[in-house]
Design a protein around this motif. Sequence first.
Motif, PDB file in Angstrom:
ATOM      1  N   ALA A 127       2.726  -4.223  13.089  1.00 44.39           N
ATOM      2  CA  ALA A 127       2.005  -4.842  12.148  1.00 44.39           C
ATOM      3  C   ALA A 127       1.081  -4.990  11.527  1.00 44.39           C
ATOM      4  O   ALA A 127      -0.481  -4.139  11.675  1.00 44.39           O
ATOM      5  N   ASP A 128       0.983  -5.090  10.386  1.00 46.16           N
ATOM      6  CA  ASP A 128      -0.646  -4.937   9.378  1.00 46.16           C
ATOM      7  C   ASP A 128      -1.781  -6.144   9.398  1.00 46.16           C
ATOM      8  O   ASP A 128      -2.131  -5.710   9.297  1.00 46.16           O
ATOM      9  N   ARG A 129      -0.949  -7.444   9.546  1.00 49.32           N
ATOM     10  CA  ARG A 129      -1.797  -8.259   9.996  1.00 49.32           C
ATOM     11  C   ARG A 129      -1.513  -9.698  10.597  1.00 49.32           C
ATOM     12  O   ARG A 129       0.125  -9.970  10.737  1.00 49.32           O
ATOM     13  N   VAL A 130      -2.359 -10.407  11.120  1.00 51.90           N
ATOM     14  CA  VAL A 130      -1.240 -11.419  12.525  1.00 51.90           C
ATOM     15  C   VAL A 130      -2.362 -12.888  11.319  1.00 51.90           C
ATOM     16  O   VAL A 130      -3.536 -12.393  11.657  1.00 51.90           O
ATOM     17  N   PHE A 131      -1.162 -13.826  11.352  1.00 49.24           N
ATOM     18  CA  PHE A 131      -2.230 -15.181  11.126  1.00 49.24           C
ATOM     19  C   PHE A 131      -2.020 -16.066  12.298  1.00 49.24           C
ATOM     20  O   PHE A 131      -0.806 -15.935  12.805  1.00 49.24           O
ATOM     21  N   ILE A 142      -5.134  -6.601  10.551  1.00 52.21           N
ATOM     22  CA  ILE A 142      -6.568  -7.364  11.028  1.00 52.21           C
ATOM     23  C   ILE A 142      -5.358  -8.920  11.141  1.00 52.21           C
ATOM     24  O   ILE A 142      -4.505  -8.760  10.922  1.00 52.21           O
ATOM     25  N   ALA A 143      -6.110  -9.059  12.417  1.00 51.20           N
ATOM     26  CA  ALA A 143      -6.070 -10.736  12.972  1.00 51.20           C
ATOM     27  C   ALA A 143      -6.429 -11.622  12.348  1.00 51.20           C
ATOM     28  O   ALA A 143      -7.962 -11.785  12.495  1.00 51.20           O
ATOM     29  N   TYR A 144      -6.403 -13.291  11.610  1.00 53.62           N
ATOM     30  CA  TYR A 144      -6.675 -13.338  11.091  1.00 53.62           C
ATOM     31  C   TYR A 144      -6.247 -15.136  11.703  1.00 53.62           C
ATOM     32  O   TYR A 144      -6.203 -16.016  12.018  1.00 53.62           O
ATOM     33  N   VAL A 145      -8.013 -15.055  12.316  1.00 58.55           N
ATOM     34  CA  VAL A 145      -7.978 -16.960  13.339  1.00 58.55           C
ATOM     35  C   VAL A 145      -8.761 -17.905  12.598  1.00 58.55           C
ATOM     36  O   VAL A 145      -9.607 -17.694  11.966  1.00 58.55           O
ATOM     37  N   VAL A 146      -8.006 -19.470  12.729  1.00 54.39           N
ATOM     38  CA  VAL A 146      -8.816 -19.941  12.043  1.00 54.39           C
ATOM     39  C   VAL A 146      -8.539 -21.146  12.773  1.00 54.39           C
ATOM     40  O   VAL A 146      -7.435 -21.254  13.431  1.00 54.39           O
ATOM     41  N   ALA A 147      -9.484 -22.177  13.902  1.00 53.50           N
ATOM     42  CA  ALA A 147     -10.053 -22.475  15.365  1.00 53.50           C
ATOM     43  C   ALA A 147     -10.437 -23.624  14.134  1.00 53.50           C
ATOM     44  O   ALA A 147     -11.143 -24.128  13.610  1.00 53.50           O
ATOM     45  N   VAL A 162       0.575  -1.076  -0.254  1.00 56.64           N
ATOM     46  CA  VAL A 162       0.022   0.597  -0.041  1.00 56.64           C
ATOM     47  C   VAL A 162       1.385   1.892   0.055  1.00 56.64           C
ATOM     48  O   VAL A 162       2.128   1.729   1.066  1.00 56.64           O
ATOM     49  N   GLY A 163       0.685   2.279  -0.883  1.00 53.37           N
ATOM     50  CA  GLY A 163       1.177   2.818  -1.108  1.00 53.37           C
ATOM     51  C   GLY A 163       3.091   2.821  -1.145  1.00 53.37           C
ATOM     52  O   GLY A 163       3.781   3.887  -0.570  1.00 53.37           O
ATOM     53  N   GLY A 164       3.587   1.908  -2.069  1.00 60.08           N
ATOM     54  CA  GLY A 164       5.012   1.434  -1.613  1.00 60.08           C
ATOM     55  C   GLY A 164       5.202   1.320  -0.998  1.00 60.08           C
ATOM     56  O   GLY A 164       6.695   0.440  -0.701  1.00 60.08           O
ATOM     57  N   ARG A 165       4.416   0.459   0.453  1.00 60.06           N
ATOM     58  CA  ARG A 165       5.491   0.264   1.514  1.00 60.06           C
ATOM     59  C   ARG A 165       4.639  -1.361   1.917  1.00 60.06           C
ATOM     60  O   ARG A 165       3.242  -2.208   1.338  1.00 60.06           O
ATOM     61  N   ASP A 166       5.508  -2.471   1.739  1.00 59.41           N
ATOM     62  CA  ASP A 166       5.010  -3.742   2.116  1.00 59.41           C
ATOM     63  C   ASP A 166       4.753  -4.055   3.644  1.00 59.41           C
ATOM     64  O   ASP A 166       4.868  -3.034   4.344  1.00 59.41           O
ATOM     65  N   PRO A 167       3.637  -4.339   3.699  1.00 62.31           N
ATOM     66  CA  PRO A 167       3.054  -4.575   4.750  1.00 62.31           C
ATOM     67  C   PRO A 167       3.931  -5.494   6.037  1.00 62.31           C
ATOM     68  O   PRO A 167       5.236  -6.759   5.121  1.00 62.31           O
ATOM     69  N   LEU A 168       3.694  -5.533   6.795  1.00 60.57           N
ATOM     70  CA  LEU A 168       4.876  -6.220   7.981  1.00 60.57           C
ATOM     71  C   LEU A 168       3.376  -7.268   8.231  1.00 60.57           C
ATOM     72  O   LEU A 168       2.689  -7.525   9.184  1.00 60.57           O
ATOM     73  N   ILE A 169       3.426  -8.950   8.348  1.00 64.15           N
ATOM     74  CA  ILE A 169       2.830  -9.499   8.149  1.00 64.15           C
ATOM     75  C   ILE A 169       3.229 -10.340   8.824  1.00 64.15           C
ATOM     76  O   ILE A 169       4.115 -11.246   8.930  1.00 64.15           O
ATOM     77  N   LEU A 170       2.659 -11.018  10.575  1.00 64.32           N
ATOM     78  CA  LEU A 170       3.189 -11.437  11.461  1.00 64.32           C
ATOM     79  C   LEU A 170       2.331 -13.326  11.173  1.00 64.32           C
ATOM     80  O   LEU A 170       1.167 -13.034  11.533  1.00 64.32           O
ATOM     81  N   ASP A 171       3.040 -14.701  10.930  1.00 67.09           N
ATOM     82  CA  ASP A 171       2.520 -16.070  10.886  1.00 67.09           C
ATOM     83  C   ASP A 171       2.886 -16.616  12.402  1.00 67.09           C
ATOM     84  O   ASP A 171       3.913 -17.090  12.101  1.00 67.09           O
ATOM     85  N   LEU A 172       2.039 -16.070  13.350  1.00 70.83           N
ATOM     86  CA  LEU A 172       2.334 -17.406  14.416  1.00 70.83           C
ATOM     87  C   LEU A 172       1.900 -18.396  14.395  1.00 70.83           C
ATOM     88  O   LEU A 172       1.102 -18.662  13.696  1.00 70.83           O
ATOM     89  N   GLY A 173       3.134 -19.272  14.865  1.00 73.38           N
ATOM     90  CA  GLY A 173       3.311 -20.861  14.836  1.00 73.38           C
ATOM     91  C   GLY A 173       2.949 -21.008  13.204  1.00 73.38           C
ATOM     92  O   GLY A 173       2.006 -22.058  13.043  1.00 73.38           O
ATOM     93  N   CYS A 174       3.683 -20.854  13.014  1.00 72.67           N
ATOM     94  CA  CYS A 174       3.427 -21.464  11.177  1.00 72.67           C
ATOM     95  C   CYS A 174       4.500 -22.869  11.314  1.00 72.67           C
ATOM     96  O   CYS A 174       3.791 -23.165  10.212  1.00 72.67           O
ATOM     97  N   GLY A 175       5.197 -23.020  12.157  1.00 68.92           N
ATOM     98  CA  GLY A 175       5.563 -24.397  11.697  1.00 68.92           C
ATOM     99  C   GLY A 175       6.827 -23.841   9.962  1.00 68.92           C
ATOM    100  O   GLY A 175       7.531 -23.514  10.674  1.00 68.92           O
ATOM    101  N   GLY A 176       6.569 -25.181   9.135  1.00 70.56           N
ATOM    102  CA  GLY A 176       7.282 -25.639   8.626  1.00 70.56           C
ATOM    103  C   GLY A 176       6.537 -24.661   7.173  1.00 70.56           C
ATOM    104  O   GLY A 176       7.194 -24.711   5.822  1.00 70.56           O
ATOM    105  N   GLN A 177       5.567 -23.947   7.108  1.00 69.18           N
ATOM    106  CA  GLN A 177       4.847 -23.685   6.073  1.00 69.18           C
ATOM    107  C   GLN A 177       3.971 -22.107   6.350  1.00 69.18           C
ATOM    108  O   GLN A 177       3.111 -22.229   7.548  1.00 69.18           O
ATOM    109  N   LYS A 178       4.543 -20.756   6.206  1.00 67.87           N
ATOM    110  CA  LYS A 178       3.888 -19.905   5.808  1.00 67.87           C
ATOM    111  C   LYS A 178       2.385 -20.073   4.975  1.00 67.87           C
ATOM    112  O   LYS A 178       2.740 -20.045   3.917  1.00 67.87           O
ATOM    113  N   GLN A 179       1.976 -19.142   5.162  1.00 65.77           N
ATOM    114  CA  GLN A 179       0.790 -18.517   4.827  1.00 65.77           C
ATOM    115  C   GLN A 179       0.865 -17.650   3.197  1.00 65.77           C
ATOM    116  O   GLN A 179       0.205 -17.868   1.782  1.00 65.77           O
TER     117      GLN A 179
END
Length: 236
Positions: free
Chosen positions: A128-132, A159-164, A79-96
């Motif tokens: 952070a812009d997003r948290v997974f 925004i935080a995205y939660v899958v449960a 957005v506006g030339g800036r990369d988002p900072l996105i945290l992938d919590l508990g990503c293990g061996g695969q990021k979103q």
Amino acid sequence: MTEPVSQQRLRLRDEFLGRAADELFKYDERLRGLDLEVRFDRGVAHLTGEVGERAHLDTARELIGRLDGVFGVWDRVRVGGRDPLILDLGCGGQKQYPGNLGVDLMTTGEVDVVADLSGPLPFADSCADRVFLVHILEHLIDFLPLVDEVHRVLRPDGIAYVVALRERGRRPDARADAGRADDQGHLPQARLAAHLVPAARGLRRGQHLRRAAAGQGRFGGGAGRGAPRPVLRLVT
């Protein structure tokens, strides 16, 4: 008990949603010309690309989210030339998404920051812009401190995205063992929903949950407080 949806039906639904999104970008003047791509995976829209203003991304998210059959809209968009900072919590061996900052207690090729998710996160306030959090909360005996930490590190418009997990065949009013984890550390859905949904509503209202001290040596930089507050999206 609800029967599981076949893989073929999921694939056909994603193909239909893809065609519907293409029509939106082709004919809707609010989206026409935006440098965005969208793909669908099991009903979840994944937006990537770049926009000049935050409002353009918000509009795209809103219109795509209105399509019948879309369960959620996830994004990694400049957005506006800036990369988002996105945290992938508990990503293990695969990021979103490639480029997300992988955070986990165990070390893999995808983990960028080693941290215990049951304690304070090593990130600055409002960075952070997003948290997974994808299939993470059900592994914690008490996940509310982590929800608080996610609220703390999200930017005001984050925004935080939660899958449960959703337990199949369990009555919504089931009470047995509602407060205990099983032998694998999974929390019963009754307790997960009872605590997480009110927490999500609190984030939408802008109410503060328990706050953890920022401390020293945290990643990112603060963005300042103010409306709107972070939003937590729940997918079960």
